[in-house]
Design a protein around this motif. Structure first.
Motif, short mmCIF file in Angstrom:
data_model
loop_
_atom_site.label_atom_id
_atom_site.label_comp_id
_atom_site.label_asym_id
_atom_site.label_seq_id
_atom_site.Cartn_x
_atom_site.Cartn_y
_atom_site.Cartn_z
N ARG A 96 7.43 17.28 -11.55
CA ARG A 96 6.53 18.06 -10.71
C ARG A 96 6.23 17.33 -9.41
O ARG A 96 6.22 17.92 -8.33
CB ARG A 96 5.23 18.35 -11.47
CG ARG A 96 4.38 19.45 -10.84
CD ARG A 96 3.00 19.49 -11.48
NE ARG A 96 3.04 19.60 -12.92
CZ ARG A 96 3.15 20.74 -13.58
NH1 ARG A 96 3.27 21.88 -12.92
NH2 ARG A 96 3.16 20.75 -14.90
N ASP A 97 5.97 16.02 -9.49
CA ASP A 97 5.66 15.23 -8.30
C ASP A 97 6.87 15.07 -7.40
O ASP A 97 6.79 15.23 -6.18
CB ASP A 97 5.12 13.86 -8.71
CG ASP A 97 3.72 13.94 -9.31
OD1 ASP A 97 3.08 14.99 -9.16
OD2 ASP A 97 3.28 12.95 -9.93
N VAL A 98 8.02 14.73 -7.99
CA VAL A 98 9.22 14.44 -7.19
C VAL A 98 9.78 15.72 -6.57
O VAL A 98 10.13 15.75 -5.38
CB VAL A 98 10.28 13.74 -8.06
CG1 VAL A 98 11.60 13.61 -7.30
CG2 VAL A 98 9.79 12.36 -8.50
N LEU A 99 9.88 16.78 -7.35
CA LEU A 99 10.50 18.00 -6.85
C LEU A 99 9.61 18.72 -5.83
O LEU A 99 10.12 19.49 -5.01
CB LEU A 99 10.83 18.93 -8.01
CG LEU A 99 11.86 18.40 -9.01
CD1 LEU A 99 12.24 19.48 -10.01
CD2 LEU A 99 13.10 17.88 -8.30
N ALA A 100 8.30 18.50 -5.90
CA ALA A 100 7.43 19.09 -4.89
C ALA A 100 7.79 18.57 -3.50
O ALA A 100 7.67 19.30 -2.50
CB ALA A 100 5.97 18.79 -5.21
N GLN A 101 8.25 17.32 -3.41
CA GLN A 101 8.67 16.76 -2.14
C GLN A 101 10.02 17.32 -1.70
O GLN A 101 10.39 17.20 -0.53
CB GLN A 101 8.74 15.23 -2.25
CG GLN A 101 7.42 14.59 -2.64
CD GLN A 101 7.56 13.11 -2.91
OE1 GLN A 101 8.61 12.52 -2.68
NE2 GLN A 101 6.50 12.50 -3.41
N ARG A 102 10.74 17.94 -2.60
CA ARG A 102 12.03 18.57 -2.27
C ARG A 102 11.88 20.09 -2.10
O ARG A 102 12.87 20.79 -1.97
CB ARG A 102 13.05 18.27 -3.37
CG ARG A 102 13.26 16.79 -3.64
CD ARG A 102 14.26 16.58 -4.79
NE ARG A 102 14.37 15.17 -5.15
CZ ARG A 102 15.14 14.70 -6.13
NH1 ARG A 102 15.87 15.55 -6.85
NH2 ARG A 102 15.18 13.41 -6.40
N GLY A 103 10.65 20.58 -2.15
CA GLY A 103 10.42 21.99 -1.98
C GLY A 103 10.66 22.83 -3.21
O GLY A 103 10.91 24.03 -3.11
N VAL A 104 10.57 22.22 -4.38
CA VAL A 104 10.82 22.93 -5.64
C VAL A 104 9.54 22.98 -6.46
O VAL A 104 8.87 21.96 -6.66
CB VAL A 104 11.94 22.24 -6.46
CG1 VAL A 104 12.18 22.98 -7.76
CG2 VAL A 104 13.23 22.17 -5.65
#
Length: 625
Positions: A96-104
């Motif tokens: 959730r944390d990492v993919l939020a930075q990728r727009g997911v």
């Protein structure tokens, strides 16, 4: 640990035997324990296979239905369901944390709850679903343009490696329960295990996510050291020590990636074999009451030390000691300047063998000089040759990780996600209890004391836990419990304050001083008058929220012989008389009738031994012929 081991050795994971009785037990868990997974005959709706091979069975855990070979070839320990549930929960929040930075945007079934619960009872975002709050929580995050769901491949998702996958149970669960995955590589050195992994992936409909691999785990990770080929998540759950895989793992994990490591060699890490611990982890373990937290700090020290060789460093997210193993989740970053801080993050342990008082000695010092950081050697030692409290000597252990072993903000995210969606995992109640205790622990206080050991040292009655915690709070010190030990006390109070409180307690619960040895720690400690007057009036804040709410904090025995099992013999199977031997050497006297005790033979008075003693005494002329 991975539940399936083969006798082929190496880094393989198929080497134990399933007890047929385990598959027949009622899968309903006791109220405060983990729930064992269910072994059952094959049902057409459990997967895509049309049937089972002869002798195979299906074990269901979470959303996975795993095919297993014959019961005399494969072992399954349902207690480890907690380990796998916790890993799925941690990776989900990491994604959730990492993919939020990728727009997911990450979407978990059943998670859209209106209230986020906390230990304090406060409610946040009561009118806003959790996923929507995550989208607006932090201006640095990109606008979420893609949604990642469980069971679906996400092109911008995480690449996961399970280095020792055995039957692939954990990897299949990742594919079925963790959203935002691009691929899951389930590796095992055994060709038989790799074939089973491929079947289980197809059986559960995650063949598009889970890829079976048959390689040496270390070699596979060394091959993926290039930045473009590294894994976002690496899970290592070996039989025993993970030390032989650490060097490859810290190189193969991506920048800011997640490294999940399990250690089951607790006898080594808890002080039974300090020299072996040093050879594996670069740290000397000692026998002490804080051994379980020390084990966590030893593996963190080893991870940071190996990462430092490649100008990388670790950031612990969660470290837990449960059942018969320890489990750590750390992120790995690269930075030459940050690596210089490593020496000041490690410490030696001076532990008194008499009273158990301990002190930490940092390996290095760092001081801020404006915009620059100055590094120097540490000064010490913090103690003299003998303990100032009891006069006994100190033993030296470590070095160990002396910084916080949890990221409280991250742990709170995992706790919230599990609390609002308890139906997601079979062990949600225990996860909530353990993580609640973790969030209550003092972050900057390494190791702990136990109230019963303090009382045992001076031979007095044990004070109630709340009264002892209240005395420390009245004295102006911080105090918390520890998830690693039921009677643990973590406090920033020095040992002198602890012994002053125990001296005050002994005044109301007197010890028979005439029976104390002049050289005992109790005599030396009680011979000194306390320098403070302890107050044992119970305070409201002495009882933590996890204890007030009666959360499931410590594991109850779910079934007989639930701990780690013996290795399988060549050809499969464990010794048939293993449990018989266990019964033979434990609780030898089963009778409670005193009249029957006279019939129990004693080695000292066996006739053969008696005759030998008489002959020996005759030779030495201690008795006449």
């Amino acid at each position: 640990i991975n539940p399936f081991r083969t006798p082929s050795g190496g880094n393989t994971s198929l080497s134990r035997t399933l007890n047929p009785m385990d598959a027949q037990k009622d899968p309903s868990p006791p109220p405060a324990s983990t729930g064992p997974a269910q072994a059952a005959p094959f049902s057409p709706n459990t997967g895509s296979d049309s049937g089972l091979l002869p002798g195979e069975t299906v074990v269901r855990e979470g959303k996975a239905a795993i095919l297993f070979p014959s019961a005399n070839e494969v072992f399954y320990n349902p207690v480890q369901e907690f380990n796998r549930d916790l890993t799925c929960a941690v990776i989900t929040e990491f994604a959730r944390d990492v993919l939020a930075q990728r727009g997911v945007k990450v979407e978990v079934p059943g998670e859209r709850e209106p209230v986020v619960v906390s230990l304090s009872g406060e409610q946040t975002g009561a009118d806003e679903p959790m996923d929507e709050r995550e989208e607006t929580n932090g201006s640095e995050k990109q606008q979420l343009t893609e949604t990642a769901r469980v069971g679906e491949k996400c092109e911008r998702g995480l690449r996961v490696l399970e280095g020792l996958a055995a039957s692939g149970l954990r990897s299949v669960r990742f594919g079925l329960e963790v959203p935002g995955l691009r691929s899951v590589t389930a590796n095992d050195f055994s060709a038989k295990a790799a074939a089973l992994i491929a079947r289980n992936a197809q059986h559960n409909g995650v063949g598009h996510l889970v890829e079976a691999s048959c390689k040496d785990a270390s070699l596979l990770m060394y091959e993926k050291r290039e930045k473009r080929e590294r894994f976002d998540v690496i899970d290592l759950d070996p039989y025993g020590s993970p030390s032989s895989f650490i060097d490859a793992a810290v190189q193969a994990v991506a920048e800011g990636g997640l490294l999940c490591v399990t250690c089951t060699d607790m006898a080594v890490m808890a002080g039974n074999s300090g020299e072996t611990c040093y050879s594996k982890y670069g740290s000397v373990s000692i026998k002490a009451k804080f051994c379980h937290e020390m084990a966590l700090r030893i593996i963190l020290h080893s991870l940071d030390q190996r990462a430092g060789v490649y100008q990388r460093y670790i950031q612990p997210l969660l470290s837990v000691s449960v059942d018969f193993y320890i489990r750590v989740f750390v992120r790995v970053f690269t930075g030459q300047a940050k690596v210089k801080n490593s020496a000041s993050k490690q410490a030696l342990i001076y532990n008194c063998v008499g009273c158990g008082s301990f002190h930490l000695q940092r390996m290095g010092r760092r001081t801020s000089n404006g915009k620059q950081m100055k590094y120097s050697a540490a000064t010490g030692p913090p103690v003299g040759p003998d303990c100032e409290h009891c006069g006994h000597r100190h033993q030296l252990g470590g070095p160990v990780w002396a910084e916080p072993i949890h990221d409280r903000e991250f742990v709170q995210k995992v706790l919230t996600a599990v609390s609002v969606n308890p139906a997601r995992f079979g062990t949600s109640r225990r996860i909530e209890g353990v993580l609640s205790m973790v969030t209550e622990e003092l972050e900057d206080v390494p190791l702990y004391y136990t109230v019963d050991n303090l009382s045992s040292t001076i031979h007095c009655n044990t004070p109630p836990l709340l009264q002892f915690r209240s005395a420390l709070l009245h004295a102006g010190h911080q105090v918390s419990l520890s998830h690693a030990c039921k009677n643990a006390i973590k406090t920033d109070a020095p040992p002198k304050v602890l012994w002053d409180i125990m001296r005050c307690w002994e005044k109301t619960n007197p010890v028979k001083r005439e029976k104390l040895s002049l050289t005992s720690p109790a005599f030396k400690i009680l011979s000194t008058d306390p320098s403070l007057e302890a107050c044992f009036t119970v305070r409201e804040d002495a009882n933590p929220q996890s204890r007030k709410k009666h959360l499931t904090r410590f594991q109850e025995n779910p079934q007989a012989f639930w701990g780690p099992k013996a290795r399988a013999k060549a050809g499969g199977g464990i010794s048939a008389d293993l449990q018989d031997r266990s019964r033979k050497f434990q609780n030898k006297r089963k009778t409670t009738d005193s009249s029957e005790l006279k019939n129990v033979p004693c080695k000292k008075f066996k006739q053969v031994g008696f005759n030998q003693t008489v002959q020996r005494m005759k030779k030495t002329r201690k008795i006449p012929d």
